[in-house]
Design an enzyme around this catalytic site. Structure first.
Site, mmCIF file in Angstrom:
data_model
loop_
_atom_site.group_PDB
_atom_site.id
_atom_site.type_symbol
_atom_site.label_atom_id
_atom_site.label_comp_id
_atom_site.label_asym_id
_atom_site.label_seq_id
_atom_site.Cartn_x
_atom_site.Cartn_y
_atom_site.Cartn_z
ATOM 1 N N GLY A 145 0.773 -1.239 0.000
ATOM 2 C CA GLY A 145 0.000 0.000 0.000
ATOM 3 C C GLY A 145 0.804 1.288 0.000
ATOM 4 O O GLY A 145 0.350 2.297 -0.516
ATOM 5 N N ASP A 157 0.738 3.449 4.524
ATOM 6 C CA ASP A 157 -0.366 4.025 3.772
ATOM 7 C C ASP A 157 -1.484 4.489 4.699
ATOM 8 O O ASP A 157 -1.884 5.637 4.689
ATOM 9 C CB ASP A 157 -0.894 3.031 2.720
ATOM 10 C CG ASP A 157 -1.244 1.662 3.312
ATOM 11 O OD1 ASP A 157 -1.031 1.423 4.518
ATOM 12 O OD2 ASP A 157 -1.736 0.810 2.542
ATOM 13 N N ASP A 217 -5.285 1.800 10.646
ATOM 14 C CA ASP A 217 -6.673 1.530 11.015
ATOM 15 C C ASP A 217 -6.714 1.193 12.504
ATOM 16 O O ASP A 217 -6.775 2.078 13.340
ATOM 17 C CB ASP A 217 -7.223 0.410 10.130
ATOM 18 C CG ASP A 217 -8.708 0.187 10.338
ATOM 19 O OD1 ASP A 217 -9.338 0.987 11.037
ATOM 20 O OD2 ASP A 217 -9.244 -0.789 9.793
HETATM 21 P P1 IMP Z 1 -4.368 -1.993 10.951
HETATM 22 O O1 IMP Z 1 -3.429 -3.051 11.436
HETATM 23 O O2 IMP Z 1 -5.785 -2.271 11.395
HETATM 24 O O3 IMP Z 1 -3.939 -0.596 11.329
HETATM 25 O O4 IMP Z 1 -4.428 -2.155 9.382
HETATM 26 C C1 IMP Z 1 -3.691 -1.376 8.535
HETATM 27 C C2 IMP Z 1 -3.583 -2.000 7.165
HETATM 28 O O5 IMP Z 1 -4.853 -2.471 6.684
HETATM 29 C C3 IMP Z 1 -3.121 -0.961 6.170
HETATM 30 O O6 IMP Z 1 -1.725 -0.905 6.083
HETATM 31 C C4 IMP Z 1 -3.795 -1.394 4.895
HETATM 32 O O7 IMP Z 1 -2.961 -2.317 4.213
HETATM 33 C C5 IMP Z 1 -5.060 -2.087 5.332
HETATM 34 N N1 IMP Z 1 -6.213 -1.158 5.258
HETATM 35 C C6 IMP Z 1 -6.837 -0.592 6.306
HETATM 36 N N2 IMP Z 1 -7.850 0.210 5.907
HETATM 37 C C7 IMP Z 1 -7.852 0.165 4.555
HETATM 38 C C8 IMP Z 1 -8.665 0.824 3.541
HETATM 39 O O8 IMP Z 1 -9.593 1.615 3.801
HETATM 40 N N3 IMP Z 1 -8.348 0.528 2.256
HETATM 41 C C9 IMP Z 1 -7.352 -0.314 1.899
HETATM 42 N N4 IMP Z 1 -6.563 -0.943 2.815
HETATM 43 C C10 IMP Z 1 -6.811 -0.702 4.129
HETATM 44 MG MG MG Z 2 -0.557 -1.553 4.489
#
Ligand code: IMP
Ligand code: MG
Length: 185
Positions: free
Chosen positions: A51, A107, A110
């Site tokens: 990403g 990128d 979340d």
């Molecule tokens: P986290 O571990 O929940 O913070 O997830 C983060 C990862 O999930 C990011 O690096 C993205 O690869 C993916 N991700 C989270 N939200 C989105 C989105 O809205 N679109 C695309 N990929 C996302």
């Molecule tokens: Mg990512």
């Protein structure tokens, strides 16, 4: 019509959440800030694949220092749509982090679980410093302060987004802006 030719016309693709112009301006500002903060040093930018590849390319060129770049790829175990927090390194870095000023380039943050894992993993490699630059932070999850995010591009609403590196099913990474994506019900 071939879907390759009409992919921008997919009704699931919404309006820009962040426009090309906004991205350009914000990255220029981040570049100036990073250039000042790391003056006299050669930070190692660590991009998280896939990403971050577009953001990395633009951010690196906005920094007026002798940066080096490396990439790693991680994937989270468990359900495809929810981060489990259990992360697996799919591609590791080529470079040694010992005594380096490391800047993780992400990128979107979340839940922050992927980042938490990365921080712990990279910190164990003995860098001189470790900071994070995320293009996007999704609102209402973890607080920026909790995650220790040094540089953030934009805080965005909860909707799923695509473009500027972000995908759904590996598509739309090449859109020049960040857009919401709502699959048909
Ligand atoms: P986290 O571990 O929940 O913070 O997830 C983060 C990862 O999930 C990011 O690096 C993205 O690869 C993916 N991700 C989270 N939200 C989105 C989105 O809205 N679109 C695309 N990929 C996302
Ligand atoms: Mg990512």
């Amino acid at each position: 019509m071939a879907d390759e030719a009409s992919f921008r016309a997919d009704p699931s693709i919404g309006e820009p959440v962040v426009t090309e112009a906004e991205i350009r301006e914000r990255i220029a500002a981040l570049g100036r800030e990073i250039t000042a903060d790391y003056a006299g040093r050669a930070p190692l930018l660590v991009g998280v694949l896939k990403g971050a590849f577009v953001f990395m390319a633009d951010l690196a060129r906005a920094i007026d220092l002798a940066v080096e770049v490396d990439f790693m790829a991680v994937s989270s175990y468990g359900a495809a749509t929810k981060t489990s927090g259990v992360v697996r390194i799919v591609k590791d870095l080529d470079l040694d982090l010992t005594d380096r000023d490391v800047l993780i380039v992400e990128d979107i943050i979340d839940s922050g679980l992927t980042l938490q894992y990365l921080r712990r993993n990279l910190m164990a490699r003995g860098p001189a410093s470790l900071e994070v630059c995320a293009l996007l932070v999704r609102q209402g999850q973890q607080k920026e302060a909790d995650l220790g995010l040094r540089y953030v591009g934009f805080t965005i609403p909860p909707d799923f987004v695509i473009g500027y590196g972000l995908d759904v099913g590996e598509r739309y990474r090449n859109l020049p802006d960040v857009r919401s994506f709502t699959p048909p019900a």
